[in-house]
Scaffold this motif. Structure first.
Motif, PDB file in Angstrom:
ATOM      1  N   SER A  85       0.827  -1.212   0.000  1.00  0.00           N
ATOM      2  CA  SER A  85       0.000   0.000   0.000  1.00  0.00           C
ATOM      3  C   SER A  85       0.860   1.261   0.000  1.00  0.00           C
ATOM      4  O   SER A  85       0.527   2.248  -0.667  1.00  0.00           O
ATOM      5  CB  SER A  85      -0.935   0.013   1.212  1.00  0.00           C
ATOM      6  N   THR A  86       1.958   1.238   0.727  1.00  0.00           N
ATOM      7  CA  THR A  86       2.862   2.387   0.747  1.00  0.00           C
ATOM      8  C   THR A  86       3.475   2.602  -0.635  1.00  0.00           C
ATOM      9  O   THR A  86       3.552   3.729  -1.131  1.00  0.00           O
ATOM     10  CB  THR A  86       3.971   2.189   1.806  1.00  0.00           C
ATOM     11  N   MET A  89       0.918   4.120  -2.759  1.00  0.00           N
ATOM     12  CA  MET A  89       0.727   5.539  -2.428  1.00  0.00           C
ATOM     13  C   MET A  89       1.702   6.392  -3.238  1.00  0.00           C
ATOM     14  O   MET A  89       1.311   7.403  -3.816  1.00  0.00           O
ATOM     15  CB  MET A  89       0.941   5.789  -0.931  1.00  0.00           C
ATOM     16  N   TYR A  90       2.965   5.993  -3.259  1.00  0.00           N
ATOM     17  CA  TYR A  90       3.953   6.721  -4.060  1.00  0.00           C
ATOM     18  C   TYR A  90       3.562   6.682  -5.539  1.00  0.00           C
ATOM     19  O   TYR A  90       3.644   7.678  -6.246  1.00  0.00           O
ATOM     20  CB  TYR A  90       5.357   6.123  -3.889  1.00  0.00           C
ATOM     21  N   THR A  92       0.548   6.233  -6.976  1.00  0.00           N
ATOM     22  CA  THR A  92      -0.629   7.046  -7.315  1.00  0.00           C
ATOM     23  C   THR A  92      -0.346   8.536  -7.204  1.00  0.00           C
ATOM     24  O   THR A  92      -0.996   9.332  -7.870  1.00  0.00           O
ATOM     25  CB  THR A  92      -1.842   6.684  -6.435  1.00  0.00           C
ATOM     26  N   ALA A  93       0.612   8.912  -6.378  1.00  0.00           N
ATOM     27  CA  ALA A  93       0.953  10.328  -6.251  1.00  0.00           C
ATOM     28  C   ALA A  93       1.743  10.829  -7.449  1.00  0.00           C
ATOM     29  O   ALA A  93       1.685  12.019  -7.777  1.00  0.00           O
ATOM     30  CB  ALA A  93       1.754  10.565  -4.971  1.00  0.00           C
ATOM     31  N   HIS A  94       2.460   9.942  -8.127  1.00  0.00           N
ATOM     32  CA  HIS A  94       3.345  10.372  -9.210  1.00  0.00           C
ATOM     33  C   HIS A  94       2.883   9.969 -10.608  1.00  0.00           C
ATOM     34  O   HIS A  94       3.459  10.427 -11.582  1.00  0.00           O
ATOM     35  CB  HIS A  94       4.762   9.843  -8.958  1.00  0.00           C
ATOM     36  N   ASN A  96      -0.148  10.509 -11.803  1.00  0.00           N
ATOM     37  CA  ASN A  96      -1.334  11.300 -12.103  1.00  0.00           C
ATOM     38  C   ASN A  96      -1.287  11.937 -13.494  1.00  0.00           C
ATOM     39  O   ASN A  96      -2.317  12.054 -14.156  1.00  0.00           O
ATOM     40  CB  ASN A  96      -1.522  12.371 -11.032  1.00  0.00           C
ATOM     41  N   GLY A 103      -5.026   8.988  -9.413  1.00  0.00           N
ATOM     42  CA  GLY A 103      -4.863   9.950  -8.332  1.00  0.00           C
ATOM     43  C   GLY A 103      -5.887   9.816  -7.222  1.00  0.00           C
ATOM     44  O   GLY A 103      -5.534   9.814  -6.034  1.00  0.00           O
ATOM     45  N   HIS A 106      -5.366   7.474  -4.205  1.00  0.00           N
ATOM     46  CA  HIS A 106      -4.399   7.848  -3.165  1.00  0.00           C
ATOM     47  C   HIS A 106      -5.042   7.950  -1.767  1.00  0.00           C
ATOM     48  O   HIS A 106      -4.565   7.304  -0.827  1.00  0.00           O
ATOM     49  CB  HIS A 106      -3.710   9.156  -3.575  1.00  0.00           C
ATOM     50  N   LEU A 109      -6.139   4.540  -0.430  1.00  0.00           N
ATOM     51  CA  LEU A 109      -5.012   3.767   0.093  1.00  0.00           C
ATOM     52  C   LEU A 109      -4.606   4.247   1.484  1.00  0.00           C
ATOM     53  O   LEU A 109      -4.178   3.443   2.314  1.00  0.00           O
ATOM     54  CB  LEU A 109      -3.820   3.845  -0.869  1.00  0.00           C
ATOM     55  N   ALA A 110      -4.759   5.545   1.738  1.00  0.00           N
ATOM     56  CA  ALA A 110      -4.460   6.063   3.084  1.00  0.00           C
ATOM     57  C   ALA A 110      -5.400   5.435   4.099  1.00  0.00           C
ATOM     58  O   ALA A 110      -4.977   5.062   5.206  1.00  0.00           O
ATOM     59  CB  ALA A 110      -4.584   7.585   3.099  1.00  0.00           C
TER      60      ALA A 110
END
Length: 138
Positions: A85-86, A89-90, A92-94, A96, A103, A106, A109-110
Motif C-alpha cells: 500500500s505504501t 501511495m507513491y 498514485t501520487a506520481h 497522475n 490519483g 491515493h 489507500l491512506a
C-alpha cells in the motif's frame, strides 16, 4: 529458555510501539493533506516531505522486530499489505499525469493503511496481553 521469552516479549513490544508510531504518522499525513486542501496549499510540501521520514523506514523496522518478536504469520501478511500500500501511495501520487484516474485512489489507500495498521495494533495488543495472562497464571 528465559532469555528467548524475554527477546520475544521485547521484540513484540517494540513491534507494537513502531506500529503505533506508524499509525500516528498516517494521521499526521492525512491532517497535512487536509491543511493543504482547506487552509494553505503550501502544506503540500510538508505532506510530501513528512512521508519520507516514515514511509518505508518504519515498516522496515517493524519487519525487523516482527522477526525478533517471532510474530505469527498474520503479522507478516498485514505488514506486506502495508508495504504494498505504501508503494502504491507513491505510485498514485506520481502517475497522475499519465493516468489521471489513479490519483483519487491515493486517499483510499491512506484509509487502507490506517485500517491495516490499526488491525495490527489490536491483534498485537491482544497477543502481548494473552502472553502476560498465561505468565501470571503460572
Amino acid at each position: 529458555m528465559g532469555v528467548n521469552k524475554t527477546r520475544i516479549r521485547v521484540g513484540r513490544i517494540i513491534f507494537l510501539t513502531f506500529t503505533i508510531l506508524f499509525t500516528i504518522c498516517i494521521l499526521v499525513q492525512v491532517y497535512l493533506a487536509g491543511m493543504a486542501i482547506f487552509i494553505d496549499p503550501g502544506a503540500w510540501v510538508k505532506h510530501m516531505m513528512f512521508v519520507h521520514l516514515f514511509g518505508f523506514n518504519l515498516p522496515i523496522l517493524i519487519l525487523i522486530f516482527a522477526a525478533v518478536g517471532s510474530m505469527p504469520r498474520w503479522a507478516y501478511w498485514k505488514l506486506f499489505g502495508i508495504l504494498v500500500s505504501t508503494f502504491l501511495m507513491y505510485f498514485t501520487a506520481h502517475i497522475n499525469a499519465i493516468l489521471p484516474w489513479m490519483g483519487p485512489i491515493h486517499p483510499v489507500l491512506a484509509i487502507l493503511l490506517f485500517v491495516l495498521s490499526c488491525s495490527i495494533i489490536i491483534k498485537t495488543w491482544g497477543l502481548i496481553n494473552d502472553n502476560r495472562k498465561v505468565r501470571n497464571e503460572k
